[in-house]
Design a protein around this motif. Structure first.
Motif, mmCIF file in Angstrom:
data_model
loop_
_atom_site.group_PDB
_atom_site.id
_atom_site.type_symbol
_atom_site.label_atom_id
_atom_site.label_comp_id
_atom_site.label_asym_id
_atom_site.label_seq_id
_atom_site.Cartn_x
_atom_site.Cartn_y
_atom_site.Cartn_z
ATOM 1 N N MET A 1 1.109 -1.465 0.205
ATOM 2 C CA MET A 1 -0.089 -0.149 -0.414
ATOM 3 C C MET A 1 1.337 1.327 0.358
ATOM 4 S SD MET A 1 -2.550 1.337 2.871
ATOM 5 C CE MET A 1 -3.897 -0.938 2.832
ATOM 6 N N TYR A 2 0.698 2.299 -0.640
ATOM 7 C CA TYR A 2 0.917 3.667 -0.849
ATOM 8 C C TYR A 2 0.988 4.042 0.340
ATOM 9 C CZ TYR A 2 2.612 2.829 -5.525
ATOM 10 O OH TYR A 2 2.719 2.224 -6.796
ATOM 11 N N GLU A 3 1.909 5.450 0.955
ATOM 12 C CA GLU A 3 1.533 6.105 1.793
ATOM 13 C C GLU A 3 -0.220 6.863 1.705
ATOM 14 O OE1 GLU A 3 4.228 8.139 4.178
ATOM 15 O OE2 GLU A 3 6.024 8.061 2.239
ATOM 16 N N THR A 4 -0.026 6.850 2.744
ATOM 17 C CA THR A 4 -1.564 8.155 2.892
ATOM 18 C C THR A 4 -1.483 8.156 4.212
ATOM 19 O OG1 THR A 4 -4.008 7.602 2.286
ATOM 20 C CG2 THR A 4 -2.716 5.584 3.787
ATOM 21 N N SER A 5 -2.523 9.375 4.862
ATOM 22 C CA SER A 5 -2.972 9.911 6.085
ATOM 23 C C SER A 5 -4.094 9.801 5.674
ATOM 24 C CB SER A 5 -2.803 11.712 5.538
ATOM 25 O OG SER A 5 -3.263 11.814 4.946
ATOM 26 N N TYR A 6 -4.796 9.381 7.351
ATOM 27 C CA TYR A 6 -5.263 8.867 8.162
ATOM 28 C C TYR A 6 -6.796 10.003 9.033
ATOM 29 C CZ TYR A 6 -8.428 6.600 11.962
ATOM 30 O OH TYR A 6 -10.314 6.083 12.457
ATOM 31 N N MET A 39 -6.078 -0.399 -1.941
ATOM 32 C CA MET A 39 -5.199 0.352 -1.622
ATOM 33 C C MET A 39 -4.081 -0.478 -1.645
ATOM 34 S SD MET A 39 -7.055 2.852 0.615
ATOM 35 C CE MET A 39 -5.008 3.624 1.044
ATOM 36 N N LEU A 49 -6.655 9.590 3.714
ATOM 37 C CA LEU A 49 -8.425 9.039 3.805
ATOM 38 C C LEU A 49 -9.462 9.267 4.775
ATOM 39 C CD1 LEU A 49 -7.083 5.293 3.882
ATOM 40 C CD2 LEU A 49 -8.869 6.292 2.453
ATOM 41 N N GLU B 18 2.289 4.158 11.142
ATOM 42 C CA GLU B 18 2.554 4.606 9.394
ATOM 43 C C GLU B 18 1.263 3.966 9.167
ATOM 44 O OE1 GLU B 18 4.697 4.576 5.829
ATOM 45 O OE2 GLU B 18 6.722 3.049 7.136
ATOM 46 N N ASP B 19 0.484 5.687 9.213
ATOM 47 C CA ASP B 19 -1.100 5.214 8.631
ATOM 48 C C ASP B 19 -1.480 4.314 7.786
ATOM 49 O OD1 ASP B 19 -0.423 8.229 10.556
ATOM 50 O OD2 ASP B 19 -1.996 9.193 8.671
ATOM 51 N N ARG B 20 -0.610 4.028 7.224
ATOM 52 C CA ARG B 20 -1.303 2.355 6.345
ATOM 53 C C ARG B 20 -0.721 1.257 6.529
ATOM 54 N NH1 ARG B 20 4.032 2.861 1.887
ATOM 55 N NH2 ARG B 20 5.346 2.835 3.149
ATOM 56 N N LEU B 22 -1.388 -2.073 8.779
ATOM 57 C CA LEU B 22 -2.205 -3.018 8.731
ATOM 58 C C LEU B 22 -2.479 -3.146 10.099
ATOM 59 C CD1 LEU B 22 -2.099 -4.753 5.697
ATOM 60 C CD2 LEU B 22 -3.470 -3.592 5.903
#
Lengths: 268, 162
Positions: A1-6, A39, A49, B18-20, B22
């Motif tokens: 999964m590529y980086e993302t911000s939550y 993703m 997100l 990291e936000d990604r 799991l």
């Protein structure tokens, strides 16, 4: 999964503002049962997100007489187990119980499924057959005007599905012919019968996503019996064809599954 | 990086992820709770099933940040001391495993299933509800028996392939 911000908003307004602020690169995250796998495969890479699971306005099921309203954030498990929905529209509750598996149903939401409009999603067939309404944070849209094509709906940028609503019909049922491996609908048919006629919603088979089978509706409106559709043919040209089944196979399935759905509705 | 706080098996655990990341990566990598397995990594097989706020979910299809503030139970959190959870005991009694890879997910799914259905469970419901858990050894037969036994439900009258 590529980086993302939550991001975790707690109100609709906050969620919509975040979407405006983040622009094209943001995606709403509801149950995540489609978005997160997508993703992980790097088929989607939203930079932000916006988690809708903590937005209170999206929760809750309301049943008033025969009017049903289900919040966009309600999970499939909650729909399937709702005694209120089961008592007025058992066909809709049983449809929710056929989505994915128990763990998926604990996360996946009505709003997420409707907004994504996967060609094999189950709710669109029901909402089309029930003449349902999709509510958003901006407007109300009739199901017939909402579902436009493969993964394409009338939703505009940043718009959130807040609820779906419909009137329970006199009789209804959903029949799902599942791909034995993926368990997705190869063809799913929701039939709904009212005093003024019958509506038939079909998912999984059409090349442009769920659709209403108008020939079937006409035949079943004059005679609500499985045999009523015997003489009809479904155009192969409008059907999906892939390694799981040709378009001819799916065209035939529409008839077969409709007959089973009618039989089920009559037995309720 | 985001700070998360997740109550795991009754203990409040904090971490920076990291936000990604799991949920399953957080459990296995950050907390060393390797009882939760990754099988298919595509939400099909159910080896990664844990309970989030009391409900079975696939931890390979949820971000750790999504679970922040929640309570998570993993296979390590079921037994009390040396006493196996009744579902674990039933899996041992009925030999509900072959290679064992799917077992943690099977047991977490079974506990959730029994919470919802209780002793009204029957063979057909158990098999239907195991839709999202795959046993590549195809050892479903004894898994179904173990779940019915743990639920206090009646065993099928005639079991095929005994």
């Amino acid at each position: 999964m590529y980086e993302t911000s939550y991001h975790r908003p707690t109100s609709l307004e906050e969620a919509a503002n975040l979407a405006t602020e983040k622009g094209d690169e943001a995606k709403y995250l509801s149950g995540g049962m489609t978005l997160i796998p997508t993703m992980k495969q790097r088929l989607a890479a939203p930079e932000a997100l916006i988690d809708l699971r903590h937005v209170g306005e999206l929760k809750g099921i309301t049943v008033n007489g025969r009017s049903i309203r289900i919040g966009g954030g309600v999970t499939h498990a909650e729909v399937a187990m709702s005694d209120e929905i089961k008592s007025v529209c058992p066909g809709f509750a049983s449809l929710a119980g056929l989505i994915g598996d128990p763990a998926v149903r604990h996360m996946g939401t009505v709003g997420g499924s409707v907004a994504n409009f996967d060609p094999a999603a189950d709710y669109p067939a029901a909402l089309l057959a029930l003449g349902g309404t999709i509510h958003t944070n901006k407007r109300e849209i009739a199901a017939d005007d909402f579902f436009l094509g493969l993964f394409e709906t009338a939703l505009e940028e940043g718009e959130i599905v807040t609820a779906v609503s419909f009137e329970a019909p006199d009789q209804c049922a959903y029949e799902k012919f599942r791909n034995p491996a993926s368990r997705y609908a190869m063809c799913g048919v929701f039939v709904a019968r009212r005093a003024d006629g019958v509506k038939v919603g079909v998912t999984g088979a059409g090349s442009s996503g769920a659709f209403r089978w108008s020939d079937g509706e006409q035949a079943l409106s004059s005679d609500f019996a499985p045999e009523a559709v015997d003489g009809l043919t479904v155009s192969e040209a409008d059907m999906m064809g892939d390694i799981h089944g040709s378009s001819a196979y799916r065209a035939n399935l529409v008839k077969v599954v409709t007959k089973r759905a009618v039989k089920k509705a009559l037995s309720h | 990086m985001t700070d998360v706080t997740i109550t795991v098996n009754g203990r409040e655990m904090k971490g920076s992820v990291e936000d990604r990341t799991l949920l399953v990566q957080f459990l296995r990598g950050n907390l060393g709770l390797t009882g939760t397995h990754v099988g298919c990594d595509t939400s099909q097989c159910g080896a990664c099933v844990v309970h989030v706020d009391g409900k079975a979910v696939k931890s390979c299809t949820m971000l750790a940040v999504q679970a922040s503030g929640s309570s998570v139970t993993t296979i390590e959190g079921l037994a009390s001391g040396a006493d196996l959870h009744p579902v674990q005991a039933a899996f041992r009694e009925h030999h509900g495993l072959q290679c064992g890879y799917c077992t943690p997910g099977m047991i977490m799914t079974a506990v959730d299933m029994i919470q919802r259905h209780g002793s009204s469970l029957d063979e057909e419901t158990v098999r239907e509800e195991l839709d999202g858990n795959i046993c590549r050894c195809t050892g479903y037969h004894n898994i179904v028996k173990a779940i019915l036994s743990a639920a206090g439900a009646s065993q099928p009258q005639s079991i095929a392939a005994e």
